[in-house]
Design an enzyme around this catalytic site. Structure first.
Site, PDB file in Angstrom:
ATOM      1  N   TRP A 138      -9.868   0.577  -5.380  1.00 31.83           N
ATOM      2  CA  TRP A 138      -9.290   1.881  -5.011  1.00 31.83           C
ATOM      3  C   TRP A 138      -7.855   1.996  -5.527  1.00 31.83           C
ATOM      4  O   TRP A 138      -7.396   3.064  -5.901  1.00 31.83           O
ATOM      5  CB  TRP A 138      -9.357   2.000  -3.488  1.00 31.83           C
ATOM      6  CG  TRP A 138      -8.982   3.310  -2.894  1.00 31.83           C
ATOM      7  CD1 TRP A 138      -7.967   3.523  -1.992  1.00 31.83           C
ATOM      8  CD2 TRP A 138      -9.603   4.581  -3.087  1.00 31.83           C
ATOM      9  NE1 TRP A 138      -7.931   4.846  -1.632  1.00 31.83           N
ATOM     10  CE2 TRP A 138      -8.918   5.518  -2.286  1.00 31.83           C
ATOM     11  CE3 TRP A 138     -10.672   5.030  -3.883  1.00 31.83           C
ATOM     12  CZ2 TRP A 138      -9.259   6.870  -2.252  1.00 31.83           C
ATOM     13  CZ3 TRP A 138     -11.014   6.373  -3.840  1.00 31.83           C
ATOM     14  CH2 TRP A 138     -10.313   7.274  -3.031  1.00 31.83           C
ATOM     15  N   HIS A 155      -7.886  -5.668  -0.114  1.00 29.08           N
ATOM     16  CA  HIS A 155      -6.630  -4.945   0.120  1.00 29.08           C
ATOM     17  C   HIS A 155      -5.932  -5.469   1.377  1.00 29.08           C
ATOM     18  O   HIS A 155      -6.409  -5.254   2.495  1.00 29.08           O
ATOM     19  CB  HIS A 155      -6.998  -3.469   0.300  1.00 29.08           C
ATOM     20  CG  HIS A 155      -5.828  -2.544   0.436  1.00 29.08           C
ATOM     21  ND1 HIS A 155      -4.973  -2.273  -0.611  1.00 29.08           N
ATOM     22  CD2 HIS A 155      -5.388  -1.812   1.481  1.00 29.08           C
ATOM     23  CE1 HIS A 155      -4.052  -1.407  -0.208  1.00 29.08           C
ATOM     24  NE2 HIS A 155      -4.273  -1.108   1.063  1.00 29.08           N
ATOM     25  N   LYS A 165       4.255   2.052  -2.401  1.00 25.49           N
ATOM     26  CA  LYS A 165       4.738   3.241  -3.114  1.00 25.49           C
ATOM     27  C   LYS A 165       6.182   3.493  -2.677  1.00 25.49           C
ATOM     28  O   LYS A 165       7.070   3.806  -3.472  1.00 25.49           O
ATOM     29  CB  LYS A 165       3.884   4.474  -2.774  1.00 25.49           C
ATOM     30  CG  LYS A 165       2.358   4.295  -2.840  1.00 25.49           C
ATOM     31  CD  LYS A 165       1.612   5.575  -2.469  1.00 25.49           C
ATOM     32  CE  LYS A 165       0.215   5.406  -1.856  1.00 25.49           C
ATOM     33  NZ  LYS A 165      -0.816   4.774  -2.599  1.00 25.49           N
ATOM     34  N   SER A 221       0.820  -1.207   0.000  1.00 32.68           N
ATOM     35  CA  SER A 221       0.000   0.000   0.000  1.00 32.68           C
ATOM     36  C   SER A 221       0.861   1.266   0.000  1.00 32.68           C
ATOM     37  O   SER A 221       1.733   1.403  -0.841  1.00 32.68           O
ATOM     38  CB  SER A 221      -0.951  -0.064   1.194  1.00 32.68           C
ATOM     39  OG  SER A 221      -2.097   0.663   0.903  1.00 32.68           O
TER      40      SER A 221
END
Ligand code: GTR
Length: 443
Positions: free
Chosen positions: A371, A421, A284, A280
């Site tokens: 998302w 997720h 990044k 998540s």
């Protein structure tokens, strides 16, 4: 007629109403943003060409990639998205502890002092080495390939091992960890352990290490003042930031590199096979850490989404406007300026993925995690492939979005796991499968 009008009597009340409206009106109020999670609403887009230099010249060789295209993209990503990458500092291991961990693994904990003097920031690293009972004749077994990831709740939330140290500083409140007042609790031990299958990785011959991201930047809009950045000479006042000031993601990436500085000094760790992993927002971070530090031999992004592996131009799921509003501290100030302007951006997230080339890259999505735009993550990996192809390597090996739970790939691996997720043992097993092929022992 005129005198019978109710207007004069109503005037004071009207005046009051206008005054009230003026007092409560927010000049910046915008209609609530709508998020697209409908594939049929994705419009056609053109991605910036990866293989060009600053003057638009075509790049056709590995040398051209290394010396022209790659530095140009790094400059753009630093300036426009993540902010500058803080420079290395000396790293000193303090309070080193060794013991037995889950499944017969060997635990090492160390507090790494990041910089000079007792007031320099520190991060606690927790490392598990495979058991000594692993067949000693196994090639390369003396020096282990190693997964390194940052965690969200403190090292103690990642495993039930009672010897693991608990962070002293701010930690996020969370349902899973039971934290309600931003103080780490002993009761959180092991509450996020499903995200880190230490013994399964160890049984496959991998060492695995973690550290709490809040050690260098508490994940809050006002976390900068308590972050490592002031110790590195950066601004601490949110109101006075340079447009390319490092954000939290750049600071967490710096933390990963400093941990790597220490890991490669350990005789048990193979310095050529340290793999950076993140989930998540920390996915990044893993991508940005791997981009900036080519000592990471492989990079794994798990459901990193917007500002990670997902293409902005698809306008699917989370957007630049929303991410820079809710998490203004993650990126450099310039990034917020691209809100609603994806087609004009000089980059897109395929560029970030390409920064791993020619090293192996794994991108993982989850089917229900719209998302984070699973298809946008896959398509970014497809679009990044030309960077690997320059080196004579195959990228993903397919342009067709795979079925759930069916990994694909060449030098870039990809899967979309069924479900929501999260970072699960199943994901880790696939990262390990890919690493075994991409980073063979005894290279
Ligand atoms: C969400 C954010 C995502 C992702 C996620 C996470 O709130 O919108 O970009 O990073 O948090 O880190 O779990």
């Amino acid at each position: 007629m005129l005198f019978r009008s109710p207007l004069p009597r109503l005037l004071p009340a009207l005046f009051l109403l206008v005054l009230l409206a003026a007092m409560t009106h927010d000049a910046h109020a915008q209609p609530p943003e709508e998020f697209n999670e409908d594939e049929s609403k994705v419009e056609a887009y053109t991605l910036p060409d990866l293989l060009v230099g600053p003057d638009g010249e075509e790049v056709t060789t590995p040398e051209g990639w290394r010396t022209v295209a790659r530095p140009r993209w790094m400059e753009i990503l630093e300036e426009q998205e993540y902010g500058r990458r803080p420079a290395p500092v000396p790293v000193t291991a303090e309070k080193v502890e060794r013991g037995e961990g889950p499944g017969g693994t060997r635990r090492i904990q160390a507090r790494l002092r990041l910089g000079q003097g007792p007031d320099a920031p520190a991060t606690e690293v927790l490392l598990y080495l495979p058991p000594l009972s692993l067949p000693p004749d196994r090639p390369g077994a003396a020096r282990f390939p190693t997964f390194l990831h940052l965690n969200f709740g403190g090292n103690h939330a990642e495993t039930a091992d009672p010897a693991v140290r608990i962070p002293a500083g701010w930690v996020p409140n969370g349902k899973e960890t039971g934290v309600t007042e931003n103080r780490a609790l002993a009761a959180s031990r092991g509450t996020l352990a499903h995200r880190w299958p230490i013994d399964r990785l160890a049984a496959r011959g991998f060492a695995t290490a973690t550290a709490y991201y809040g050690d260098v930047f508490p994940d809050r809009a006002d976390g900068r003042a308590e972050s490592a950045l002031p110790s590195l000479g950066y601004e601490s006042d949110r109101a006075r930031l340079a447009p390319d000031e490092p954000g939290a993601i750049s600071t967490w990436a710096w933390q990963l590199s400093r941990i790597l500085d220490w890991l490669v000094t350990l005789p048990e760790i193979d310095p050529e096979r340290v793999i950076v992993v993140g989930h998540s927002r920390l996915g990044k971070t893993a991508l940005w850490a791997g981009a900036g530090d080519e000592r990471f031999a492989m990079v794994v992004s798990n459901e990193s989404g917007c500002g990670g592996a997902a293409l902005e131009r698809r306008n699917f799921g989370e957007t630049v406007r929303r991410i820079t509003t809710v998490f203004p501290h993650w990126f450099c100030p310039n990034f917020a300026g691209w809100a609603g302007r994806a087609p004009e951006m000089p980059f897109d997230q395929h560029v970030l993925l390409a920064m791993t080339a020619p090293r192996p890259l794994y991108v993982a999505s989850a089917a229900e995690d719209l998302w984070a735009d699973p298809r946008g993550e896959f398509l970014a990996a497809v679009a990044a492939a030309p960077a690997w192809e320059l080196f004579g390597k195959e990228g993903l090996g397919t342009a067709d979005f795979p079925a759930p739970d069916a990994p694909v790939g060449g030098s870039i691996g990809y899967h979309v796991r069924s479900g929501a997720h999260d970072l699960l043992a199943w994901d880790w097993e696939r990262f390990a499968d890919f690493a075994e092929k991409a980073l063979p022992r005894g290279r």
